[in-house]
Design an enzyme around this catalytic site. Structure first.
Site, PDB file in Angstrom:
ATOM      1  N   SER A 261       0.586  -1.127  -0.019  1.00  0.00           N
ATOM      2  CA  SER A 261       0.004  -0.067   0.028  1.00  0.00           C
ATOM      3  C   SER A 261       0.796   1.205  -0.151  1.00  0.00           C
ATOM      4  O   SER A 261       2.144   1.175   0.207  1.00  0.00           O
ATOM      5  CB  SER A 261      -0.761  -0.021   1.171  1.00  0.00           C
ATOM      6  OG  SER A 261      -0.179   0.223   2.253  1.00  0.00           O
ATOM      7  N   LYS A 262       0.104   2.351  -0.208  1.00  0.00           N
ATOM      8  CA  LYS A 262       0.918   3.419  -0.220  1.00  0.00           C
ATOM      9  C   LYS A 262       1.611   3.920   1.416  1.00  0.00           C
ATOM     10  O   LYS A 262       2.694   4.418   1.300  1.00  0.00           O
ATOM     11  CB  LYS A 262      -0.144   4.755  -0.358  1.00  0.00           C
ATOM     12  CG  LYS A 262       0.340   5.982  -0.547  1.00  0.00           C
ATOM     13  CD  LYS A 262      -0.794   6.863  -0.920  1.00  0.00           C
ATOM     14  CE  LYS A 262      -0.309   8.558  -0.726  1.00  0.00           C
ATOM     15  NZ  LYS A 262      -1.215   9.463  -1.053  1.00  0.00           N
ATOM     16  N   ARG A 263       0.821   3.540   2.208  1.00  0.00           N
ATOM     17  CA  ARG A 263       1.613   3.626   3.669  1.00  0.00           C
ATOM     18  C   ARG A 263       2.876   2.791   3.658  1.00  0.00           C
ATOM     19  O   ARG A 263       3.897   3.245   4.207  1.00  0.00           O
ATOM     20  CB  ARG A 263       0.543   2.964   4.719  1.00  0.00           C
ATOM     21  CG  ARG A 263       0.412   3.819   6.011  1.00  0.00           C
ATOM     22  CD  ARG A 263      -0.681   3.085   6.683  1.00  0.00           C
ATOM     23  NE  ARG A 263      -0.079   2.226   7.799  1.00  0.00           N
ATOM     24  CZ  ARG A 263       0.321   2.768   8.997  1.00  0.00           C
ATOM     25  NH1 ARG A 263       0.374   3.948   9.260  1.00  0.00           N
ATOM     26  NH2 ARG A 263       1.041   2.172   9.858  1.00  0.00           N
ATOM     27  N   ASP A 264       2.839   1.498   3.063  1.00  0.00           N
ATOM     28  CA  ASP A 264       4.200   0.715   3.201  1.00  0.00           C
ATOM     29  C   ASP A 264       5.535   1.570   2.728  1.00  0.00           C
ATOM     30  O   ASP A 264       6.487   1.536   3.300  1.00  0.00           O
ATOM     31  CB  ASP A 264       3.968  -0.566   2.258  1.00  0.00           C
ATOM     32  CG  ASP A 264       3.075  -1.415   2.827  1.00  0.00           C
ATOM     33  OD1 ASP A 264       2.977  -1.489   4.208  1.00  0.00           O
ATOM     34  OD2 ASP A 264       2.267  -2.089   2.127  1.00  0.00           O
ATOM     35  N   GLY A 265       5.111   2.410   1.553  1.00  0.00           N
ATOM     36  CA  GLY A 265       6.170   3.450   0.884  1.00  0.00           C
ATOM     37  C   GLY A 265       6.452   4.538   2.196  1.00  0.00           C
ATOM     38  O   GLY A 265       7.577   4.674   2.292  1.00  0.00           O
TER      39      GLY A 265
END
Ligand code: GLU
Length: 497
Positions: A261-265
């Site tokens: 997900s974007k959060r992982d980035g």
């Protein structure tokens, strides 16, 4: 039949890197088979439309060198390629299903639908939905007479068109990657095909276009697998042959559990978008491009996230990928997103770059051609990103303000203190201050004073750069120039004693 594949993103924001991989696999498959790669913009959901997203998608594909044969800006036999401009086409096909009894009108209001859901939930129905059973209690072509339906439509009463999902039908199809998928029609609801505003839903538009555009293979993300049985039903309803389906494995978090997900980035400090994106609130999401990844590295990295060549080979040019790629070698299980691997590829492709091209890039950072060329020689094999060719050697731009204490304690010993003034003496007379001349002056001069050059080189590096390791010292001395080098050694002698 020649291969025709499409990449069909919805312009709802920046294209996620998983979408880029989908585009890449479609592109490679098309090229491998001498077929066509089509870009279709699926923008029928006006509420999710985001300004600039289409342009972003096109720019991203262009940056990575995935040119499409047909699509919005390039045209093609099946224009338009933007679904919002194909409204009449979907209406026509929805009507065709109505006429053949495969779809029906429904006039239920939002309140009525909510009431139905509440009633079903209260009765503890497992999967409350509008289906072959519940439709009989609602306001639609099944429960109203032909005349009533006609009158409502005439009066302009809001209505949708729903697919008549058969009560008992087995839906079987073979996915190229997942193998056989079997679903019973009783698990599928009577999906809306045409909305009250006359716009199609994703399902209708997608199937109509894939058919009209002659798509032979649908290669898309695993998240669409649950929709595929419905799509098969739609093909059956139209009496069309369905394309081959291939649902790609998910991209997984770096830890390997769950979807990337974007959060992982954000957590892992890496990009999950191909290019930088700025949303309407001004929030910026970083991109592989702006982070300094080369397109070749991104392509190579993505190519192996879900596909394997069946050999140990890891480095693939776009051309090699086109030859090697096959759907048969796509893995079923998800692919762990390992940014270190992307960095490893970037390193490789920087090393593989032509020195002159690399120097030109570096020159945009330092605005000095000779310096840029020397920096490339010095740093090419040592960096992960081009910008590091400059940022990793700050001491070439500014004299060190302090000296690494651990190195100083170990290497700035009596021998070093004895050697430094001699080195200055040896360097002073050199007229042409080149690596060769510097090297022979030191390696001939120090032994004459009973000093082994190898014993004091790290001290010299410390004096000149402030740190204990780094790239080729002789070349750095040449780049700094005689006066600067001597001044730095003198300064170190003053500071370190
Ligand atoms: N518009 C869908 C998406 O955004 C396309 C799915 C498909 O390829 O059928 O991914």
């Amino acid at each position: 039949m020649s291969v025709r594949v499409r990449f069909a993103p919805s312009p709802t924001g920046p294209l996620h890197i998983g979408g880029v991989r989908t585009a890449l696999y479609n592109y490679l498959f098309a090229k491998k088979h001498g077929g066509e790669f089509i870009l279709r913009i699926e923008d029928t959901d006006q509420s999710r439309y985001v300004e600039g997203a289409e342009e972003y998608i096109i720019n991203s594909l262009q940056w990575l060198g995935m040119s499409f044969d047909e699509g919005p800006s390039v045209g093609g036999e099946h224009i338009p390629y933007r679904q919002s401009e194909r409204k009449e086409i979907y209406q026509k096909y929805a009507q065709q299903l109505i006429d053949s009894g495969k779809a029906y009108y429904a006039f239920d209001t939002a309140d009525e639908l909510a009431a139905m859901r509440a009633e079903l939930e209260a009765a503890k129905v497992d999967n409350p939905s509008y289906n072959s059973v519940t439709r009989m209690k609602m306001k639609n072509s099944f429960t109203l007479s032909k005349e009533e339906v006609a009158a409502k439509i005439e009066a302009g009463e809001p209505h949708v068109i729903r697919l008549t999902v058969p009560i008992k039908e087995e839906i079987r199809f073979k996915d190229t990657i997942r193998d056989w998928v079997v679903v019973h029609s009783s698990t599928i609801d009577d999906k809306v095909l045409l909305k009250a505003d006359g716009m199609p839903t994703y399902h209708l538009a997608n199937i109509v276009d894939d058919h009209l555009m002659g798509i032979t293979h649908v290669i898309r993300g695993e998240e669409w697998l649950p929709s595929a049985p419905l799509h098969i039903l739609l093909y059956r309803a139209f009496g069309w042959q369905h394309p081959e389906f291939a649902h790609l494995p998910l991209l997984l978090k770096p830890e390997g559990n769950g979807k990337l997900s974007k959060r992982d980035g954000l957590l892992g400090d890496f990009p999950v978008f191909p290019m930088e994106w700025k949303d309407a609130e001004g929030e910026v999401s970083r991109g592989f491009k702006e982070d300094g990844y080369l397109p070749e590295a991104v392509l190579n990295f993505l190519s192996l996230l879900g596909w394997n060549p069946g050999t140990e080979q890891e480095i693939f040019s776009m051309e090699e990928l086109q030859n090697a790629f096959s759907l048969a070698k796509i893995n079923k299980s998800g692919a762990r997103f390992d940014i270190q691997k992307a960095q490893w590829f970037n390193q490789h492709y920087i090393k593989a770059m032509d020195d002159a091209d690399l120097a030109e890039e570096v020159n945009t950072l330092v605005d000095n051609k000779e310096l840029a060329a020397n920096l490339v020689t010095l740093m090419k094999d040592r960096v992960t990103f081009i910008k590091e060719i400059v940022s990793e050697v700050p001491y070439l731009f500014d004299a060190p303000q302090k000296y690494d204490e651990a190195i100083a304690a170990k290497k700035w010993n009596d021998l070093a203190k004895q050697a430094m003034p001699i080195i200055i003496e040896l360097l002073n007379p050199i007229e042409d201050f080149t690596t060769e001349n510097i090297h022979s002056a030191i390696w001939e001069g120090l032994p004459e004073k009973e000093i082994k050059p190898g014993k004091v080189m790290q001290a010299l590096r410390l004096a000149v750069t402030g740190v204990g390791n780094g790239p080729d010292l002789m070349l750095m001395l040449q780049m700094l120039g005689k006066n600067e080098v001597i001044a730095r050694i003198e300064k170190a002698m003053g500071s370190l004693g």
